[in-house]
Design a protein around this motif. Sequence first.
Motif, PDB file in Angstrom:
ATOM      1  N   ARG A  19       0.834  -1.211   0.000  1.00 42.12           N
ATOM      2  CA  ARG A  19       0.000   0.000   0.000  1.00 42.12           C
ATOM      3  C   ARG A  19       0.868   1.260   0.000  1.00 42.12           C
ATOM      4  O   ARG A  19       0.581   2.224  -0.705  1.00 42.12           O
ATOM      5  CB  ARG A  19      -0.957  -0.013   1.183  1.00 42.12           C
ATOM      6  CG  ARG A  19      -2.107  -1.009   0.983  1.00 42.12           C
ATOM      7  CD  ARG A  19      -3.153  -0.970   2.082  1.00 42.12           C
ATOM      8  NE  ARG A  19      -2.669  -1.753   3.207  1.00 42.12           N
ATOM      9  CZ  ARG A  19      -2.522  -1.302   4.443  1.00 42.12           C
ATOM     10  NH1 ARG A  19      -2.864  -0.073   4.759  1.00 42.12           N
ATOM     11  NH2 ARG A  19      -2.054  -2.079   5.402  1.00 42.12           N
ATOM     12  N   PHE A  20       1.951   1.247   0.775  1.00 47.12           N
ATOM     13  CA  PHE A  20       2.867   2.385   0.835  1.00 47.12           C
ATOM     14  C   PHE A  20       3.479   2.646  -0.542  1.00 47.12           C
ATOM     15  O   PHE A  20       3.506   3.780  -1.027  1.00 47.12           O
ATOM     16  CB  PHE A  20       3.962   2.122   1.874  1.00 47.12           C
ATOM     17  CG  PHE A  20       5.027   3.171   1.910  1.00 47.12           C
ATOM     18  CD1 PHE A  20       4.769   4.431   2.437  1.00 47.12           C
ATOM     19  CD2 PHE A  20       6.296   2.904   1.422  1.00 47.12           C
ATOM     20  CE1 PHE A  20       5.760   5.405   2.469  1.00 47.12           C
ATOM     21  CE2 PHE A  20       7.283   3.865   1.452  1.00 47.12           C
ATOM     22  CZ  PHE A  20       7.025   5.125   1.973  1.00 47.12           C
ATOM     23  N   ALA A  21       3.971   1.596  -1.206  1.00 47.50           N
ATOM     24  CA  ALA A  21       4.600   1.744  -2.524  1.00 47.50           C
ATOM     25  C   ALA A  21       3.614   2.307  -3.545  1.00 47.50           C
ATOM     26  O   ALA A  21       3.982   3.157  -4.367  1.00 47.50           O
ATOM     27  CB  ALA A  21       5.159   0.400  -2.991  1.00 47.50           C
ATOM     28  N   THR A  70      14.099   0.698   7.642  1.00 46.81           N
ATOM     29  CA  THR A  70      14.244   2.138   7.821  1.00 46.81           C
ATOM     30  C   THR A  70      14.883   2.790   6.603  1.00 46.81           C
ATOM     31  O   THR A  70      15.995   2.423   6.229  1.00 46.81           O
ATOM     32  CB  THR A  70      15.142   2.442   9.042  1.00 46.81           C
ATOM     33  OG1 THR A  70      14.623   1.769  10.177  1.00 46.81           O
ATOM     34  CG2 THR A  70      15.190   3.916   9.340  1.00 46.81           C
ATOM     35  N   GLY A  71      14.196   3.729   6.011  1.00 51.40           N
ATOM     36  CA  GLY A  71      14.761   4.589   4.988  1.00 51.40           C
ATOM     37  C   GLY A  71      14.630   4.071   3.569  1.00 51.40           C
ATOM     38  O   GLY A  71      14.771   2.880   3.311  1.00 51.40           O
ATOM     39  N   LEU A  72      14.342   4.990   2.662  1.00 49.55           N
ATOM     40  CA  LEU A  72      14.255   4.686   1.244  1.00 49.55           C
ATOM     41  C   LEU A  72      15.560   5.059   0.559  1.00 49.55           C
ATOM     42  O   LEU A  72      16.168   6.075   0.895  1.00 49.55           O
ATOM     43  CB  LEU A  72      13.120   5.489   0.596  1.00 49.55           C
ATOM     44  CG  LEU A  72      11.715   5.223   1.082  1.00 49.55           C
ATOM     45  CD1 LEU A  72      10.729   6.144   0.358  1.00 49.55           C
ATOM     46  CD2 LEU A  72      11.334   3.774   0.896  1.00 49.55           C
ATOM     47  N   SER A  81      17.642   1.657 -10.685  1.00 46.60           N
ATOM     48  CA  SER A  81      16.638   0.781 -11.303  1.00 46.60           C
ATOM     49  C   SER A  81      15.508   0.427 -10.348  1.00 46.60           C
ATOM     50  O   SER A  81      14.447   0.001 -10.785  1.00 46.60           O
ATOM     51  CB  SER A  81      17.294  -0.495 -11.818  1.00 46.60           C
ATOM     52  OG  SER A  81      17.967  -1.163 -10.771  1.00 46.60           O
ATOM     53  N   VAL A  82      15.753   0.595  -9.043  1.00 46.94           N
ATOM     54  CA  VAL A  82      14.717   0.271  -8.061  1.00 46.94           C
ATOM     55  C   VAL A  82      14.734   1.285  -6.924  1.00 46.94           C
ATOM     56  O   VAL A  82      15.742   1.940  -6.664  1.00 46.94           O
ATOM     57  CB  VAL A  82      14.871  -1.157  -7.466  1.00 46.94           C
ATOM     58  CG1 VAL A  82      14.817  -2.214  -8.549  1.00 46.94           C
ATOM     59  CG2 VAL A  82      16.128  -1.286  -6.640  1.00 46.94           C
ATOM     60  N   LEU A  83      13.594   1.371  -6.237  1.00 44.14           N
ATOM     61  CA  LEU A  83      13.509   2.113  -4.984  1.00 44.14           C
ATOM     62  C   LEU A  83      13.417   1.063  -3.891  1.00 44.14           C
ATOM     63  O   LEU A  83      12.506   0.225  -3.900  1.00 44.14           O
ATOM     64  CB  LEU A  83      12.279   3.022  -4.940  1.00 44.14           C
ATOM     65  CG  LEU A  83      12.132   3.820  -3.643  1.00 44.14           C
ATOM     66  CD1 LEU A  83      13.293   4.811  -3.471  1.00 44.14           C
ATOM     67  CD2 LEU A  83      10.807   4.552  -3.602  1.00 44.14           C
ATOM     68  N   GLY A  84      14.385   1.081  -2.985  1.00 48.15           N
ATOM     69  CA  GLY A  84      14.429   0.074  -1.935  1.00 48.15           C
ATOM     70  C   GLY A  84      14.136   0.638  -0.569  1.00 48.15           C
ATOM     71  O   GLY A  84      14.493   1.779  -0.264  1.00 48.15           O
ATOM     72  N   LEU A 138      11.705  10.699  -2.037  1.00 47.32           N
ATOM     73  CA  LEU A 138      12.823  10.681  -1.096  1.00 47.32           C
ATOM     74  C   LEU A 138      12.734  11.832  -0.100  1.00 47.32           C
ATOM     75  O   LEU A 138      13.049  11.666   1.083  1.00 47.32           O
ATOM     76  CB  LEU A 138      14.154  10.723  -1.851  1.00 47.32           C
ATOM     77  CG  LEU A 138      14.455   9.499  -2.700  1.00 47.32           C
ATOM     78  CD1 LEU A 138      15.706   9.726  -3.546  1.00 47.32           C
ATOM     79  CD2 LEU A 138      14.598   8.263  -1.833  1.00 47.32           C
ATOM     80  N   GLU A 139      12.288  12.978  -0.571  1.00 44.97           N
ATOM     81  CA  GLU A 139      12.165  14.140   0.308  1.00 44.97           C
ATOM     82  C   GLU A 139      11.067  13.949   1.347  1.00 44.97           C
ATOM     83  O   GLU A 139      11.237  14.271   2.514  1.00 44.97           O
ATOM     84  CB  GLU A 139      11.881  15.384  -0.535  1.00 44.97           C
ATOM     85  CG  GLU A 139      11.806  16.670   0.272  1.00 44.97           C
ATOM     86  CD  GLU A 139      11.545  17.863  -0.636  1.00 44.97           C
ATOM     87  OE1 GLU A 139      10.636  18.656  -0.304  1.00 44.97           O
ATOM     88  OE2 GLU A 139      12.226  17.986  -1.665  1.00 44.97           O
ATOM     89  N   THR A 140       9.934  13.423   0.928  1.00 46.15           N
ATOM     90  CA  THR A 140       8.787  13.309   1.835  1.00 46.15           C
ATOM     91  C   THR A 140       8.770  12.018   2.649  1.00 46.15           C
ATOM     92  O   THR A 140       8.196  11.984   3.729  1.00 46.15           O
ATOM     93  CB  THR A 140       7.458  13.433   1.066  1.00 46.15           C
ATOM     94  OG1 THR A 140       7.404  12.425   0.057  1.00 46.15           O
ATOM     95  CG2 THR A 140       7.315  14.810   0.446  1.00 46.15           C
ATOM     96  N   HIS A 141       9.384  10.940   2.117  1.00 42.48           N
ATOM     97  CA  HIS A 141       9.309   9.644   2.794  1.00 42.48           C
ATOM     98  C   HIS A 141      10.666   8.973   2.987  1.00 42.48           C
ATOM     99  O   HIS A 141      10.719   7.810   3.393  1.00 42.48           O
ATOM    100  CB  HIS A 141       8.416   8.676   1.997  1.00 42.48           C
ATOM    101  CG  HIS A 141       7.020   9.153   1.833  1.00 42.48           C
ATOM    102  ND1 HIS A 141       6.136   9.237   2.884  1.00 42.48           N
ATOM    103  CD2 HIS A 141       6.348   9.584   0.732  1.00 42.48           C
ATOM    104  CE1 HIS A 141       4.973   9.684   2.443  1.00 42.48           C
ATOM    105  NE2 HIS A 141       5.078   9.912   1.149  1.00 42.48           N
ATOM    106  N   GLY A 142      11.745   9.664   2.690  1.00 43.28           N
ATOM    107  CA  GLY A 142      13.078   9.058   2.737  1.00 43.28           C
ATOM    108  C   GLY A 142      13.446   8.444   4.073  1.00 43.28           C
ATOM    109  O   GLY A 142      14.187   7.466   4.127  1.00 43.28           O
ATOM    110  N   ALA A 143      12.938   8.993   5.158  1.00 42.85           N
ATOM    111  CA  ALA A 143      13.276   8.494   6.493  1.00 42.85           C
ATOM    112  C   ALA A 143      12.183   7.585   7.065  1.00 42.85           C
ATOM    113  O   ALA A 143      12.130   7.355   8.278  1.00 42.85           O
ATOM    114  CB  ALA A 143      13.529   9.671   7.436  1.00 42.85           C
TER     115      ALA A 143
END
Length: 178
Positions: A19-21, A70-72, A81-84, A138-143
């Motif tokens: 759901r988050f992704a 923890t963390g994107l 190639s991916v967001l982890g 990354l700015e809004t959800h990076g942490a």
Amino acid sequence: MRSFIALPLPDDLADQLERFAARLKLGRPQPFENLHITLAFLGDQPQEALQDLHEVLDATPLPAIHAEFTGLEPLGGKQPSVLGLMVSGVDGVQKQVLSCARRAGITLPHRRFRAHVTLARLPRKPLPDDMTALGHALETHGAVRFPAVQLNTLSMYQSELHPDGARYEVLADYPLTS
């Protein structure tokens, strides 16, 4: 057979991550059934090699894992190639899995291991809007943090590539003990 060794996620956590992704509106979010922590990508292996690895893993006691999420991070080099979603607590068992693969006669390329759950596959040729969306995520959800979990299963998967993405099938499960 194209295969890998991974830690499956508990259903409730996988549901939260799916759901988050989807809310990130970035790339191709990974479906619930594809969310896991890959410890060793085996590539194409003959059936006999996978059977040997199965026997080694089945005979090797591996510890349960307390994993933290923890963390994107964008992964995959200069052109990600991916967001982890980064994971800690799995490095020890990852080294044991690589040792099991070597004992089974499987030679794996040396790669830097960065424990993560792939949340989204990013475009191969990103447009400016794609890079803006990545920067915003990354700015809004990076942490971002998700609850730590105890992982009690290791799995061997078969991976089949399809035009709409990979499909995974569990070939064997190995209990992790406390």
